[in-house]
Write an enzyme that holds these catalytic residues in place. Structure first.
Site, PDB file in Angstrom:
ATOM      1  N   ARG A   1       3.036  -7.919   9.551  1.00 29.28           N
ATOM      2  CA  ARG A   1       2.911  -7.533  10.964  1.00 29.28           C
ATOM      3  C   ARG A   1       2.190  -8.598  11.792  1.00 29.28           C
ATOM      4  O   ARG A   1       2.443  -8.747  12.985  1.00 29.28           O
ATOM      5  CB  ARG A   1       2.229  -6.172  11.073  1.00 29.28           C
TER       6      ARG A   1
ATOM      7  N   GLN B   1      -1.053   8.252   4.400  1.00 27.75           N
ATOM      8  CA  GLN B   1      -0.145   8.179   3.256  1.00 27.75           C
ATOM      9  C   GLN B   1      -0.680   8.899   2.021  1.00 27.75           C
ATOM     10  O   GLN B   1       0.101   9.331   1.177  1.00 27.75           O
ATOM     11  CB  GLN B   1       0.180   6.719   2.940  1.00 27.75           C
TER      12      GLN B   1
ATOM     13  N   GLY C   1       0.807  -1.218   0.000  1.00 29.22           N
ATOM     14  CA  GLY C   1       0.000   0.000   0.000  1.00 29.22           C
ATOM     15  C   GLY C   1       0.836   1.261   0.000  1.00 29.22           C
ATOM     16  O   GLY C   1       0.500   2.243  -0.674  1.00 29.22           O
TER      17      GLY C   1
ATOM     18  N   ASP D   1       0.112   0.613  13.080  1.00 28.81           N
ATOM     19  CA  ASP D   1       0.946  -0.532  12.722  1.00 28.81           C
ATOM     20  C   ASP D   1       1.428  -1.329  13.930  1.00 28.81           C
ATOM     21  O   ASP D   1       1.844  -2.481  13.787  1.00 28.81           O
ATOM     22  CB  ASP D   1       2.156  -0.073  11.898  1.00 28.81           C
TER      23      ASP D   1
END
Length: 343
Positions: free
Chosen positions: A305, A88, A12, A230
């Site tokens: 993750r 982002q 992404g 995250d």
């Protein structure tokens, strides 16, 4: 022209940033990804770039990749970034704006997620010679025309990837030091460290790094993690080893990560025997100190993750197997070698 699509898998970050960079060119670009990437929204970025005169469309008309960009540079002027689930979009626009043919103005609608990453973007731009004027709430930006100036630049260690090693100290009662991650880092995920302190860990500065250790038991906490999504999986795994309730809120944007990360974390913790509740934008972990956790096969959903967070659980719980463990290569290719050094 770009004869072949630029294929970015399920990345992404690269998709959002390269979309704006491609708009600066003078060719037709197609930016594509895997099946999951075709489900991840990028509509706000498309709309904002159109406001700057970019000819861009979602090939399938879904506001998701693949994208086609008929690039002739960025005109600039004023545009609006609709509310989205990722900072982002905003960072992508800011980084290319100095190269517009006219001074660029950017207005942001709705909530700005992960604000520390926006602050970090602005700081890096300033370090390379572009100073952006903006309001304190990151809703309005004036970006001057200019060119980035080359320089020698010291890059910090990745706080997101450091989180798994600090979590290892929290879960096992050991001590782990991660160097080159300063206490005053602008990285949003450095915020995990004070959360571990609230849960009962001891945090100390060690040279240019941070040490985390634990001597007393972990306690549950209530926390808004909208600015550090995250490391939600990291904290959630630690919370399963704490005593009492941990509430992690303002994390609806986890659902548009590499997988529906909110649902995935709840599901895999449940498979380990943890008592976890899933809400639309939050999760609640009812910790019992890890006493009733059991080994199982952890599905990573091809999400780096997920793999790294649940690997930490395996330091305390025998029989934890990570399925699809190679997905860590996306952000931390030698994770398993580094992780083995903890033993």
């Amino acid at each position: 022209a770009s004869p072949e699509p630029i294929y970015l898998g399920n990345n992404g970050t690269a998709t959002r940033f390269l979309t704006s960079v491609a708009a600066l060119g003078n060719a037709v670009f197609t930016i594509d990804g895997d099946t999951r990437m075709h489900e991840r929204p990028i509509g706000p970025l498309i709309k904002a770039l159109r406001g700057w005169g970019v000819d861009i469309r979602s090939v399938s008309d879904t506001d998701c990749p693949p994208l086609q960009i008929n690039s002739h540079g960025i005109y600039g002027g004023q545009t609006i970034l609709p509310e989205g689930k990722s900072s982002q979009y905003l960072s992508s626009l800011l980084l290319v704006a100095p190269y517009a043919t006219h001074p660029a103005l950017l207005q942001v609608e709705g909530e700005v997620y992960s604000k520390p990453y926006v602050a970090m973007t602005l700081a890096v731009m300033a370090d390379f010679g572009i100073r952006v004027e903006c309001t304190q709430d990151f809703k309005s930006f004036s970006i001057p025309q200019g060119r980035y100036q080359g320089r020698t630049y010291q890059i910090e260690g990745d706080a997101s990837n450091a989180s798994y090693f600090w979590a290892a100290a929290a879960i096992t009662g050991g001590c782990v030091t991660v160097s080159n991650v300063p206490v005053l880092s602008l990285q949003g995920d450095i915020g995990l460290v004070p959360l571990l302190a609230r849960m009962g860990c001891e945090v100390t500065q060690s040279g240019n790094g941070i040490s985390v250790s634990r001597h007393d038991r972990l306690e549950g906490i209530t926390v808004d993690m909208g600015n550090m999504p995250d490391v939600v999986p990291t904290l959630a795994v630690v919370a399963a080893f704490a005593h009492g309730k941990t509430v992690i809120s303002n994390i609806a944007h986890l659902r548009v990560k590499e997988c529906d990360r909110l649902h995935a974390v709840v599901t895999e913790l449940g498979k380990m025997g943890a008592q976890v509740e899933e809400l639309s934008d939050s999760m609640i972990i009812h910790g019992d100190g890890g006493e009733n956790l059991r080994g199982t096969v952890i599905e990573t959903y091809k999400d780096h993750r997920m793999a790294m967070s649940f690997a930490v659980a395996g330091l305390r719980v025998p029989g934890v197997y990570i399925s699809g463990e190679r997905c860590v290569a996306k952000s931390f290719p030698d994770f398993w070698e580094r992780f083995a050094l903890l033993s």
